[in-house]
Design a protein around this motif. Structure first.
Motif, PDB file in Angstrom:
ATOM      1  N   GLN A 210       0.827  -1.206   0.000  1.00  0.00           N
ATOM      2  CA  GLN A 210       0.000   0.000   0.000  1.00  0.00           C
ATOM      3  C   GLN A 210       0.865   1.261   0.000  1.00  0.00           C
ATOM      4  O   GLN A 210       1.995   1.244   0.475  1.00  0.00           O
ATOM      5  CB  GLN A 210      -0.904   0.010   1.225  1.00  0.00           C
ATOM      6  CG  GLN A 210      -1.922  -1.105   1.235  1.00  0.00           C
ATOM      7  CD  GLN A 210      -2.758  -1.092   2.503  1.00  0.00           C
ATOM      8  OE1 GLN A 210      -2.753  -0.146   3.279  1.00  0.00           O
ATOM      9  NE2 GLN A 210      -3.494  -2.175   2.712  1.00  0.00           N
ATOM     10  N   PRO A 211       0.327   2.374  -0.513  1.00  0.00           N
ATOM     11  CA  PRO A 211       1.046   3.649  -0.444  1.00  0.00           C
ATOM     12  C   PRO A 211       1.235   4.078   1.012  1.00  0.00           C
ATOM     13  O   PRO A 211       0.474   3.663   1.889  1.00  0.00           O
ATOM     14  CB  PRO A 211       0.124   4.631  -1.171  1.00  0.00           C
ATOM     15  CG  PRO A 211      -0.846   3.799  -1.925  1.00  0.00           C
ATOM     16  CD  PRO A 211      -0.947   2.491  -1.210  1.00  0.00           C
ATOM     17  N   ALA A 212       2.253   4.921   1.252  1.00  0.00           N
ATOM     18  CA  ALA A 212       2.514   5.411   2.610  1.00  0.00           C
ATOM     19  C   ALA A 212       3.112   6.809   2.543  1.00  0.00           C
ATOM     20  O   ALA A 212       3.726   7.191   1.548  1.00  0.00           O
ATOM     21  CB  ALA A 212       3.463   4.472   3.338  1.00  0.00           C
ATOM     22  N   VAL A 213       2.917   7.554   3.631  1.00  0.00           N
ATOM     23  CA  VAL A 213       3.465   8.907   3.752  1.00  0.00           C
ATOM     24  C   VAL A 213       4.165   9.021   5.094  1.00  0.00           C
ATOM     25  O   VAL A 213       3.640   8.570   6.118  1.00  0.00           O
ATOM     26  CB  VAL A 213       2.355   9.973   3.645  1.00  0.00           C
ATOM     27  CG1 VAL A 213       2.919  11.369   3.850  1.00  0.00           C
ATOM     28  CG2 VAL A 213       1.626   9.881   2.319  1.00  0.00           C
ATOM     29  N   SER A 214       5.353   9.621   5.086  1.00  0.00           N
ATOM     30  CA  SER A 214       6.084   9.910   6.321  1.00  0.00           C
ATOM     31  C   SER A 214       6.281  11.419   6.383  1.00  0.00           C
ATOM     32  O   SER A 214       6.720  12.040   5.409  1.00  0.00           O
ATOM     33  CB  SER A 214       7.442   9.200   6.302  1.00  0.00           C
ATOM     34  OG  SER A 214       8.214   9.608   7.412  1.00  0.00           O
ATOM     35  N   ARG A 215       5.947  12.009   7.536  1.00  0.00           N
ATOM     36  CA  ARG A 215       6.080  13.461   7.710  1.00  0.00           C
ATOM     37  C   ARG A 215       6.958  13.758   8.920  1.00  0.00           C
ATOM     38  O   ARG A 215       6.825  13.124   9.958  1.00  0.00           O
ATOM     39  CB  ARG A 215       4.718  14.108   7.929  1.00  0.00           C
ATOM     40  CG  ARG A 215       3.772  13.962   6.774  1.00  0.00           C
ATOM     41  CD  ARG A 215       2.389  14.540   7.112  1.00  0.00           C
ATOM     42  NE  ARG A 215       1.395  14.158   6.140  1.00  0.00           N
ATOM     43  CZ  ARG A 215       1.164  14.791   5.012  1.00  0.00           C
ATOM     44  NH1 ARG A 215       1.861  15.867   4.717  1.00  0.00           N
ATOM     45  NH2 ARG A 215       0.232  14.371   4.177  1.00  0.00           N
ATOM     46  N   SER A 216       7.842  14.736   8.761  1.00  0.00           N
ATOM     47  CA  SER A 216       8.679  15.199   9.865  1.00  0.00           C
ATOM     48  C   SER A 216       9.175  16.603   9.521  1.00  0.00           C
ATOM     49  O   SER A 216       8.715  17.200   8.550  1.00  0.00           O
ATOM     50  CB  SER A 216       9.847  14.242  10.113  1.00  0.00           C
ATOM     51  OG  SER A 216      10.660  14.145   8.968  1.00  0.00           O
ATOM     52  N   ASN A 217      10.107  17.111  10.295  1.00  0.00           N
ATOM     53  CA  ASN A 217      10.713  18.415  10.030  1.00  0.00           C
ATOM     54  C   ASN A 217      12.228  18.270  10.000  1.00  0.00           C
ATOM     55  O   ASN A 217      12.776  17.400  10.683  1.00  0.00           O
ATOM     56  CB  ASN A 217      10.333  19.434  11.115  1.00  0.00           C
ATOM     57  CG  ASN A 217       8.881  19.838  11.039  1.00  0.00           C
ATOM     58  OD1 ASN A 217       8.381  20.161   9.973  1.00  0.00           O
ATOM     59  ND2 ASN A 217       8.190  19.795  12.162  1.00  0.00           N
ATOM     60  N   VAL A 218      12.877  19.113   9.205  1.00  0.00           N
ATOM     61  CA  VAL A 218      14.333  19.183   9.204  1.00  0.00           C
ATOM     62  C   VAL A 218      14.727  20.643   9.381  1.00  0.00           C
ATOM     63  O   VAL A 218      14.018  21.539   8.948  1.00  0.00           O
ATOM     64  CB  VAL A 218      14.970  18.624   7.903  1.00  0.00           C
ATOM     65  CG1 VAL A 218      14.735  17.148   7.774  1.00  0.00           C
ATOM     66  CG2 VAL A 218      14.485  19.344   6.685  1.00  0.00           C
ATOM     67  N   THR A 219      15.871  20.862  10.014  1.00  0.00           N
ATOM     68  CA  THR A 219      16.385  22.216  10.190  1.00  0.00           C
ATOM     69  C   THR A 219      17.588  22.390   9.286  1.00  0.00           C
ATOM     70  O   THR A 219      18.585  21.674   9.413  1.00  0.00           O
ATOM     71  CB  THR A 219      16.749  22.477  11.655  1.00  0.00           C
ATOM     72  OG1 THR A 219      15.569  22.298  12.453  1.00  0.00           O
ATOM     73  CG2 THR A 219      17.271  23.887  11.836  1.00  0.00           C
TER      74      THR A 219
END
Length: 102
Positions: free
Chosen positions: A86-95
């Motif tokens: 199945q499709p997937a999404v990963s979300r986070s932040n980078v500086t």
């Protein structure tokens, strides 16, 4: 006998590791999915409005997003999936650090 109305799919685990230097964000992606020994497929990485596309091969992909402005930026990794995974999404932040004048 068991009748299956639609294909059986598996949910992937997407792991993301970043390396940030100046205005560039290198992203290493690992995709694992039960029942799929070596997931493949399209992947898109977006950082602060910049987007690059690539391919997952044998469950791995490495992409570099260039010309990213300094500051804390959203990082979004989208795995398109396959017939089995199945499709997937990963979300986070980078500086991204400010560029040092030379």
């Amino acid at each position: 006998t068991l009748a299956v109305a639609s294909p059986v799919t598996t949910v992937p685990e997407v792991r993301v590791r970043t390396d940030v230097k100046r205005a560039r964000v290198a992203v290493d992606i690992r995709v694992r999915a039960p029942g799929a020994s070596r997931p493949a497929g399209a992947i898109t990485v977006s950082v602060g409005g910049r987007t690059v596309e690539g391919q997952v091969v044998d469950g791995r992909a490495s992409l570099v997003v260039r010309d990213v402005r300094s500051g804390t930026k959203p990082l979004v990794v989208r795995y398109a999936g396959t017939d089995l995974v199945q499709p997937a999404v990963s979300r986070s932040n980078v500086t991204v650090p400010k560029r040092n004048p030379s």
